[in-house]
Design a protein around this motif. Sequence first.
Motif, mmCIF file in Angstrom:
data_model
loop_
_atom_site.group_PDB
_atom_site.id
_atom_site.type_symbol
_atom_site.label_atom_id
_atom_site.label_comp_id
_atom_site.label_asym_id
_atom_site.label_seq_id
_atom_site.Cartn_x
_atom_site.Cartn_y
_atom_site.Cartn_z
ATOM 1 N N SER A 60 9.970 -3.329 -0.264
ATOM 2 C CA SER A 60 8.986 -2.703 -1.153
ATOM 3 C C SER A 60 8.818 -1.222 -0.816
ATOM 4 O O SER A 60 8.744 -0.374 -1.709
ATOM 5 C CB SER A 60 7.642 -3.418 -1.021
ATOM 6 O OG SER A 60 6.633 -2.695 -1.668
ATOM 7 N N ASN A 93 -10.132 -5.913 -3.392
ATOM 8 C CA ASN A 93 -9.364 -6.022 -4.629
ATOM 9 C C ASN A 93 -8.533 -4.750 -4.827
ATOM 10 O O ASN A 93 -9.080 -3.648 -4.881
ATOM 11 C CB ASN A 93 -10.291 -6.205 -5.835
ATOM 12 C CG ASN A 93 -10.998 -7.544 -5.808
ATOM 13 O OD1 ASN A 93 -10.722 -8.380 -4.954
ATOM 14 N ND2 ASN A 93 -11.906 -7.756 -6.745
ATOM 15 N N SER A 152 -5.049 -3.310 -7.092
ATOM 16 C CA SER A 152 -3.946 -3.509 -8.039
ATOM 17 C C SER A 152 -2.946 -2.379 -7.799
ATOM 18 O O SER A 152 -3.214 -1.216 -8.102
ATOM 19 C CB SER A 152 -4.479 -3.463 -9.476
ATOM 20 O OG SER A 152 -3.404 -3.596 -10.374
ATOM 21 N N ASP A 153 -1.795 -2.714 -7.202
ATOM 22 C CA ASP A 153 -0.829 -1.691 -6.811
ATOM 23 C C ASP A 153 0.566 -2.300 -6.812
ATOM 24 O O ASP A 153 0.788 -3.358 -6.217
ATOM 25 C CB ASP A 153 -1.179 -1.175 -5.410
ATOM 26 C CG ASP A 153 -0.443 0.098 -5.044
ATOM 27 O OD1 ASP A 153 0.811 0.052 -4.976
ATOM 28 O OD2 ASP A 153 -1.100 1.130 -4.807
ATOM 29 N N ARG A 154 1.489 -1.616 -7.471
ATOM 30 C CA ARG A 154 2.842 -2.182 -7.609
ATOM 31 C C ARG A 154 3.537 -2.397 -6.268
ATOM 32 O O ARG A 154 4.412 -3.232 -6.126
ATOM 33 C CB ARG A 154 3.714 -1.298 -8.526
ATOM 34 C CG ARG A 154 4.106 0.052 -7.937
ATOM 35 C CD ARG A 154 4.909 0.873 -8.934
ATOM 36 N NE ARG A 154 5.253 2.184 -8.383
ATOM 37 C CZ ARG A 154 6.357 2.453 -7.726
ATOM 38 N NH1 ARG A 154 7.255 1.504 -7.511
ATOM 39 N NH2 ARG A 154 6.584 3.666 -7.264
ATOM 40 N N ARG A 155 3.121 -1.650 -5.235
ATOM 41 C CA ARG A 155 3.763 -1.764 -3.928
ATOM 42 C C ARG A 155 3.529 -3.133 -3.289
ATOM 43 O O ARG A 155 4.340 -3.589 -2.476
ATOM 44 C CB ARG A 155 3.260 -0.660 -2.987
ATOM 45 C CG ARG A 155 3.731 0.739 -3.351
ATOM 46 C CD ARG A 155 3.013 1.791 -2.527
ATOM 47 N NE ARG A 155 1.602 1.913 -2.868
ATOM 48 C CZ ARG A 155 0.741 2.675 -2.219
ATOM 49 N NH1 ARG A 155 1.137 3.396 -1.171
ATOM 50 N NH2 ARG A 155 -0.520 2.746 -2.598
ATOM 51 N N ARG A 202 2.279 -5.862 -5.330
ATOM 52 C CA ARG A 202 2.123 -6.845 -6.417
ATOM 53 C C ARG A 202 2.976 -8.090 -6.221
ATOM 54 O O ARG A 202 2.551 -9.203 -6.515
ATOM 55 C CB ARG A 202 2.453 -6.186 -7.761
ATOM 56 C CG ARG A 202 2.024 -7.018 -8.970
ATOM 57 C CD ARG A 202 2.229 -6.244 -10.251
ATOM 58 N NE ARG A 202 1.385 -5.058 -10.286
ATOM 59 C CZ ARG A 202 1.738 -3.910 -10.851
ATOM 60 N NH1 ARG A 202 2.930 -3.778 -11.410
ATOM 61 N NH2 ARG A 202 0.919 -2.878 -10.861
ATOM 62 N N ASP A 203 4.194 -7.927 -5.711
ATOM 63 C CA ASP A 203 5.102 -9.072 -5.567
ATOM 64 C C ASP A 203 5.146 -9.624 -4.140
ATOM 65 O O ASP A 203 6.092 -10.316 -3.771
ATOM 66 C CB ASP A 203 6.525 -8.667 -6.000
ATOM 67 C CG ASP A 203 6.569 -8.221 -7.455
ATOM 68 O OD1 ASP A 203 5.814 -8.806 -8.262
ATOM 69 O OD2 ASP A 203 7.321 -7.286 -7.769
ATOM 70 N N HIS A 252 -2.879 -12.293 -4.135
ATOM 71 C CA HIS A 252 -2.714 -11.961 -5.561
ATOM 72 C C HIS A 252 -3.731 -10.905 -5.990
ATOM 73 O O HIS A 252 -3.510 -10.185 -6.960
ATOM 74 C CB HIS A 252 -2.895 -13.211 -6.429
ATOM 75 C CG HIS A 252 -1.752 -14.177 -6.312
ATOM 76 N ND1 HIS A 252 -0.523 -13.941 -6.878
ATOM 77 C CD2 HIS A 252 -1.649 -15.363 -5.660
ATOM 78 C CE1 HIS A 252 0.299 -14.951 -6.600
ATOM 79 N NE2 HIS A 252 -0.362 -15.829 -5.856
ATOM 80 N N TRP A 253 -4.867 -10.825 -5.275
ATOM 81 C CA TRP A 253 -5.946 -9.909 -5.666
ATOM 82 C C TRP A 253 -5.912 -8.595 -4.897
ATOM 83 O O TRP A 253 -6.557 -7.644 -5.284
ATOM 84 C CB TRP A 253 -7.310 -10.580 -5.449
ATOM 85 C CG TRP A 253 -7.440 -11.806 -6.276
ATOM 86 C CD1 TRP A 253 -7.865 -11.891 -7.573
ATOM 87 C CD2 TRP A 253 -7.122 -13.147 -5.881
ATOM 88 N NE1 TRP A 253 -7.826 -13.202 -8.000
ATOM 89 C CE2 TRP A 253 -7.372 -13.996 -6.984
ATOM 90 C CE3 TRP A 253 -6.658 -13.716 -4.699
ATOM 91 C CZ2 TRP A 253 -7.169 -15.369 -6.940
ATOM 92 C CZ3 TRP A 253 -6.452 -15.091 -4.654
ATOM 93 C CH2 TRP A 253 -6.710 -15.904 -5.759
ATOM 94 N N GLY A 254 -5.198 -8.569 -3.766
ATOM 95 C CA GLY A 254 -5.193 -7.352 -2.958
ATOM 96 C C GLY A 254 -4.947 -7.646 -1.497
ATOM 97 O O GLY A 254 -3.909 -8.171 -1.130
#
Length: 401
Positions: free
Chosen positions: A298, A191, A193-196, A198-199, A226-228
Amino acid sequence: MNYDVLIVGGGAAGFFAAIHIAEANPELKIAILEKGKEVLTKVRVSGGGRCNVTHAEFMPNELAKYYPRGERELKGPFHTFCSGDTIAFFEEKGVALKVEEDGRMFPVTDSSETIIDCFLKTTRRYGIDVLTGHAVKEISYSDVWQLTTGKGIFKGKKLLVATGSSPKVWKLVQALGHTIIPPVPSLFTFNISDRRIRDLPGLSTIASVKVLNTNLNTEGPVLITHWGLSGPAILKLSAWGARDLNRLDYKFKVKINWLYNSSTDDALVALRQVKENEGKKRVSSVNPFDIPKRLWFSVLEVAGVTEKMRWAEINKEQLILIAEQLTRAIFTVDGKSTFKEEFVTAGGIDLKEINFKTFESKIHKNLYFAGEVLNIDAVTGGFNFQNAWTGAFIAAKAISD
């Protein structure tokens, strides 16, 4: 009720053993006791409902390398019963298997029901009793094995335990004097969560991954979700690092090289060449690396480079930042997720207490084990089933003799 052979666990190993015992000695009275309402539930969900039966690795010593726990112990058994024997067994029963590009093997029908039907038909043909709703509450021995369930008492001369990762059964086995290695999860995704990223869900690429401050590293396909992070490389790390990552409470950092076999210096040289040779071109029109376009953009974004900029406009600091993001991007992992329905644990009966020529207990005569009830587990790809088939076959051979 009295039987010659009692099998606890109506899963892959339990059915495979029962069938081989009956084939070798049709006179024996055999019962499979399953605690649930249905049998073969893990077979049903394996491989997304297609059942990843085995793997197309036919060299026993090579096959053993896919087992973080059990590699040394399984080399001998795989020389007795390997993936080729699994294929032969199913083909003899009218179930043809096929090999996919990554080596995983499935029934040609792409349905796990084909495997389940094969097992159920064969057990019916041999008159094997398949008893559901029989959770074993007590195991004792006095001349014969005695199992107490909520529905009665069963006695058998020989007992095979093939319950997979079952804490309740491990407790019963522990009461018999066996050592249980505490279970921890294996085969899970990271898991993050990182903006790099995320999309970028759904994007897959070859990369090398290292868990910082450990010896854990690997390379292979990495899938952004979506989770990592998931994919074969991540699952492999989760299997080999099951205990280390559990000790870290699934909070750690990973370093990813999206160019997997290139260094930061290599990346910088390539970037400088593009800047020199393609200076007038827009950054969006030249991707000098073999990575997906979305990932490339990215990386550029992190360095403050827009798609409309020209290569000549990128400064020295930005080039260095791009090279670093490509070859040593650090991500913080915070937790794990189970990989699909294929929940696998590292842990179980201590392998030192098992005779791997027969899969019999070294502590009790006429007590056998097969499958994940033992401290054996593998990476994803059909290997956990192969362990079940091999152990069940060898135990069955010893029991029927």
